[in-house]
Scaffold this motif. Structure first.
Motif, PDB file in Angstrom:
ATOM      1  N   ASP A   4       1.298   7.623 -11.442  1.00 20.04           N
ATOM      2  CA  ASP A   4       1.356   8.091 -10.107  1.00 20.04           C
ATOM      3  C   ASP A   4       1.238   7.441  -8.766  1.00 20.04           C
ATOM      4  O   ASP A   4      -0.093   6.689  -8.710  1.00 20.04           O
ATOM      5  N   CYS A   5       1.999   7.539  -7.651  1.00 18.40           N
ATOM      6  CA  CYS A   5       1.740   6.530  -6.663  1.00 18.40           C
ATOM      7  C   CYS A   5       0.880   7.320  -6.009  1.00 18.40           C
ATOM      8  O   CYS A   5       0.776   8.422  -5.750  1.00 18.40           O
ATOM      9  N   ILE A   6      -0.166   6.675  -5.473  1.00 23.18           N
ATOM     10  CA  ILE A   6      -1.442   7.242  -4.737  1.00 23.18           C
ATOM     11  C   ILE A   6      -1.492   6.170  -3.618  1.00 23.18           C
ATOM     12  O   ILE A   6      -1.076   4.982  -3.458  1.00 23.18           O
ATOM     13  N   GLU A   7      -2.240   6.901  -2.540  1.00 20.31           N
ATOM     14  CA  GLU A   7      -2.421   6.061  -1.138  1.00 20.31           C
ATOM     15  C   GLU A   7      -3.377   5.109  -1.481  1.00 20.31           C
ATOM     16  O   GLU A   7      -4.333   5.560  -2.036  1.00 20.31           O
ATOM     17  N   THR A   8      -3.264   4.165  -1.163  1.00 19.42           N
ATOM     18  CA  THR A   8      -4.236   2.911  -1.219  1.00 19.42           C
ATOM     19  C   THR A   8      -4.379   2.239  -0.099  1.00 19.42           C
ATOM     20  O   THR A   8      -4.033   2.847   1.121  1.00 19.42           O
ATOM     21  N   SER A   9      -5.220   1.529  -0.083  1.00 24.15           N
ATOM     22  CA  SER A   9      -5.676   0.935   1.262  1.00 24.15           C
ATOM     23  C   SER A   9      -4.750   0.385   2.076  1.00 24.15           C
ATOM     24  O   SER A   9      -3.559  -0.117   1.315  1.00 24.15           O
ATOM     25  N   ALA A  31       8.471  -8.676  -8.644  1.00 22.96           N
ATOM     26  CA  ALA A  31       7.371  -7.644  -8.503  1.00 22.96           C
ATOM     27  C   ALA A  31       7.954  -6.263  -8.881  1.00 22.96           C
ATOM     28  O   ALA A  31       7.158  -5.520  -9.490  1.00 22.96           O
ATOM     29  N   ILE A  32       9.231  -6.154  -8.401  1.00 26.72           N
ATOM     30  CA  ILE A  32       9.862  -4.726  -8.738  1.00 26.72           C
ATOM     31  C   ILE A  32      10.062  -4.731 -10.412  1.00 26.72           C
ATOM     32  O   ILE A  32       9.530  -3.798 -11.127  1.00 26.72           O
ATOM     33  N   GLY A  39       4.907   0.207 -15.536  1.00 23.93           N
ATOM     34  CA  GLY A  39       4.809   1.872 -15.313  1.00 23.93           C
ATOM     35  C   GLY A  39       4.494   2.224 -13.872  1.00 23.93           C
ATOM     36  O   GLY A  39       4.182   3.343 -13.532  1.00 23.93           O
ATOM     37  N   TYR A  40       4.865   1.312 -12.870  1.00 23.33           N
ATOM     38  CA  TYR A  40       4.639   1.771 -11.508  1.00 23.33           C
ATOM     39  C   TYR A  40       6.367   1.939 -10.799  1.00 23.33           C
ATOM     40  O   TYR A  40       6.112   1.723  -9.748  1.00 23.33           O
ATOM     41  N   GLY A  41       7.151   2.220 -11.871  1.00 25.14           N
ATOM     42  CA  GLY A  41       8.388   2.158 -11.373  1.00 25.14           C
ATOM     43  C   GLY A  41       8.599   3.279 -10.013  1.00 25.14           C
ATOM     44  O   GLY A  41       9.379   3.056  -9.144  1.00 25.14           O
ATOM     45  N   ALA A  48       2.635  -0.695  -5.569  1.00 23.46           N
ATOM     46  CA  ALA A  48       2.175  -0.991  -6.819  1.00 23.46           C
ATOM     47  C   ALA A  48       1.114  -2.434  -6.820  1.00 23.46           C
ATOM     48  O   ALA A  48       0.216  -2.306  -7.602  1.00 23.46           O
ATOM     49  N   ILE A  49       1.454  -3.253  -6.017  1.00 21.87           N
ATOM     50  CA  ILE A  49       0.548  -4.341  -5.886  1.00 21.87           C
ATOM     51  C   ILE A  49      -0.782  -3.909  -5.417  1.00 21.87           C
ATOM     52  O   ILE A  49      -2.020  -4.156  -6.021  1.00 21.87           O
TER      53      ILE A  49
END
Length: 116
Positions: A4-9, A31-32, A39-41, A48-49
């Motif tokens: 799940d994409c989450i907010e990161t710094s 990178a893609i 699993g960060y599609g 993702a990075i």
């Protein structure tokens, strides 16, 4: 499996820092591809990075915390068992030199030697 994409710094991701080159398109495509494999599609490459960087930082913090819990004699060795074996061998050699068979006798003999 997807993440799940989450907010990161909001740390900036600079391709040149990551790859050391100027071929941003190739870096982006790589990178893609790596994000999809991991699993960060559904995430952008930058998300993702950042998520991977956060996971790495967490793992490094856990390793550092675990390392602090290792006994002092084990530090600097590849494993605790090597450190234990090395320490045991050195201690056995000292006991042999002192002519004793345990730690209590060794301490008593050393105190007598130092006192005389």
């Amino acid at each position: 499996m997807t993440k799940d994409c989450i907010e990161t710094s909001d740390r900036p991701i600079v391709a040149e820092q990551q790859r050391g080159g100027d071929d941003y398109k190739a870096w982006y495509e790589e990178a893609i591809e790596a994000a999809n494999e991991a699993g960060y599609g559904p995430c952008s490459a930058a998300q993702a990075i950042r998520m991977l960087a956060d996971e790495l930082n967490l793992a490094e913090a856990r390793v550092a915390a675990a390392d602090l819990l290792r006994p002092i004699w084990a530090k600097g060795y590849t494993s605790d068992s090597i450190a234990a074996q090395s320490t045991s061998c050195a201690l056995a050699e000292l006991w042999k030199i002192l002519g004793v068979s345990n730690q209590t006798e060794a301490v008593g003999k050393l105190r007598n030697l130092v006192a005389s």
